[in-house]
Design a protein around this motif. Structure first.
Motif, PDB file in Angstrom:
ATOM      1  N   ILE A  11      33.602  37.718  40.687  1.00 34.14           N
ATOM      2  CA  ILE A  11      33.548  36.548  39.709  1.00 34.14           C
ATOM      3  C   ILE A  11      32.085  36.608  39.441  1.00 34.14           C
ATOM      4  O   ILE A  11      31.658  36.364  38.310  1.00 34.14           O
ATOM      5  CB  ILE A  11      34.067  35.289  40.490  1.00 34.14           C
ATOM      6  CG1 ILE A  11      35.517  35.490  40.531  1.00 34.14           C
ATOM      7  CG2 ILE A  11      33.404  34.056  39.845  1.00 34.14           C
ATOM      8  CD1 ILE A  11      36.264  34.363  41.373  1.00 34.14           C
ATOM      9  N   ARG A  49      43.211  31.583  36.142  1.00 29.34           N
ATOM     10  CA  ARG A  49      41.739  30.923  36.160  1.00 29.34           C
ATOM     11  C   ARG A  49      42.008  29.682  35.532  1.00 29.34           C
ATOM     12  O   ARG A  49      42.563  29.431  34.217  1.00 29.34           O
ATOM     13  CB  ARG A  49      40.697  31.833  35.193  1.00 29.34           C
ATOM     14  CG  ARG A  49      39.419  31.189  35.186  1.00 29.34           C
ATOM     15  CD  ARG A  49      38.305  32.086  34.267  1.00 29.34           C
ATOM     16  NE  ARG A  49      37.162  31.730  34.237  1.00 29.34           N
ATOM     17  CZ  ARG A  49      36.462  30.641  33.541  1.00 29.34           C
ATOM     18  NH1 ARG A  49      37.274  29.958  32.828  1.00 29.34           N
ATOM     19  NH2 ARG A  49      35.143  30.230  33.557  1.00 29.34           N
ATOM     20  N   TYR A  71      40.219  29.509  40.905  1.00 33.22           N
ATOM     21  CA  TYR A  71      40.890  30.938  40.764  1.00 33.22           C
ATOM     22  C   TYR A  71      42.139  30.826  41.544  1.00 33.22           C
ATOM     23  O   TYR A  71      41.721  30.644  42.863  1.00 33.22           O
ATOM     24  CB  TYR A  71      40.007  31.995  40.897  1.00 33.22           C
ATOM     25  CG  TYR A  71      38.779  32.004  39.998  1.00 33.22           C
ATOM     26  CD1 TYR A  71      38.936  32.870  38.792  1.00 33.22           C
ATOM     27  CD2 TYR A  71      37.602  31.406  40.268  1.00 33.22           C
ATOM     28  CE1 TYR A  71      37.839  32.643  38.016  1.00 33.22           C
ATOM     29  CE2 TYR A  71      36.439  31.561  39.567  1.00 33.22           C
ATOM     30  CZ  TYR A  71      36.500  32.202  38.448  1.00 33.22           C
ATOM     31  OH  TYR A  71      35.483  32.405  37.542  1.00 33.22           O
TER      32      TYR A  71
END
Length: 214
Positions: free
Chosen positions: A46, A115, A194
Motif C-alpha cells: 500500500i 478499499r 482495506y
C-alpha cells in the motif's frame, strides 16, 4: 547557514523513483498467495504504491478476524481481534443499507471486502463511529454489549475465530482498542480501510496490487 533547496520537479522525480524501487523490491520474488494475504505485506505494498495517500490506514483480515492499524509510513501501531458479519462473503447485498435490520436475513449479513474511503460519523445513538461504506450502512465501532445473549465480549476474547462472526456486517472493535488506535487514526478525518477478501484473491479487490505480484 544557507538553506538547501530542491529544483522544481526534482522532488517529484525522487518520490516516483522511490515508489518504483519499492514496488520492484516487493515483486522481485513472486510472493505466495499467503504472503499477499498477510496484512503486514499488504501494508508495505500500500505504501509503496502510495495508495494510502500519505495517511494512516487500517487493514481488516476477515479470515483471521483481526484489524491492524498502520501509520502513514506503513509501520504497525497495533492490532486487535474483531467481530464481523455473520455470513461469509465479500459483497453487500444491493440496497441493504436502506432496509430495516429486522428484514436482513442471516445469509445477507456480510462484511464487504475492498478499499474503502472512510469518514468519521455518528450512529443514531450519537456514538462516534467510522463509516466504512455509508450506503451499505457498514461501519467500524466499539463492540456493543446490549444483547447479553450474543456474548460479544466473550467472542472477542476467544482464541477461536469461528465465533467472531455475529454482526450484521459492521466491524466491532474492543472499546479500549478503538479509543487508543482507531479513533486517533480514522476518527477525526477521512481515511482508508482495506478489508481483505475471503472468497477471491486480493488483487481482485485492490487494483494497486495487479496480477504481477501474485
Amino acid at each position: 547557514m544557507h538553506a538547501v533547496t530542491t529544483a522544481p520537479g526534482a522532488a517529484s522525480r525522487a518520490l516516483a523513483a522511490f515508489v518504483l524501487l519499492s514496488l520492484l523490491s516487493l515483486s522481485a520474488s513472486t510472493p505466495s498467495p499467503a504472503a499477499v494475504e498477510d496484512p503486514r505485506w499488504l501494508a508495505r505494498a500500500i505504501v509503496a504504491a502510495a495508495d494510502n495517500r500519505a495517511a494512516p490506514f487500517a487493514v481488516v483480515d476477515k479470515k483471521n478476524a483481526r484489524v491492524f492499524v498502520f501509520d502513514a509510513a506503513g509501520r504497525l501501531q497495533g492490532w486487535s481481534p474483531v467481530l464481523l458479519g455473520l455470513a461469509r462473503g465479500d459483497d453487500s447485498v444491493p440496497g441493504i443499507g436502506e432496509r430495516e435490520m429486522s428484514r436482513i436475513r442471516p445469509d445477507e449479513r456480510t462484511t464487504p471486502a475492498g478499499r474503502f474511503r472512510t469518514e468519521p460519523g455518528r450512529n443514531t445513538k450519537g456514538e462516534d463511529i467510522v463509516w466504512i461504506d455509508y450506503d451499505a450502512a457498514v461501519s467500524m465501532h466499539r463492540v456493543r454489549t446490549t444483547d447479553k445473549s450474543e456474548r460479544r465480549l466473550q467472542r472477542l476474547a476467544s482464541p477461536s475465530v469461528a465465533d467472531n462472526r455475529i454482526s450484521y456486517g459492521c466491524i466491532n472493535v474492543p472499546a479500549e482498542f478503538y479509543d487508543a488506535y482507531i479513533k486517533p487514526a480514522l476518527g477525526s478525518r477521512r481515511g482508508v480501510v482495506y478489508v481483505l477478501p475471503e472468497t477471491v484473491a486480493p488483487h481482485q479487490r485492490f487494483e494497486f496490487l495487479g496480477r504481477s505480484v501474485l
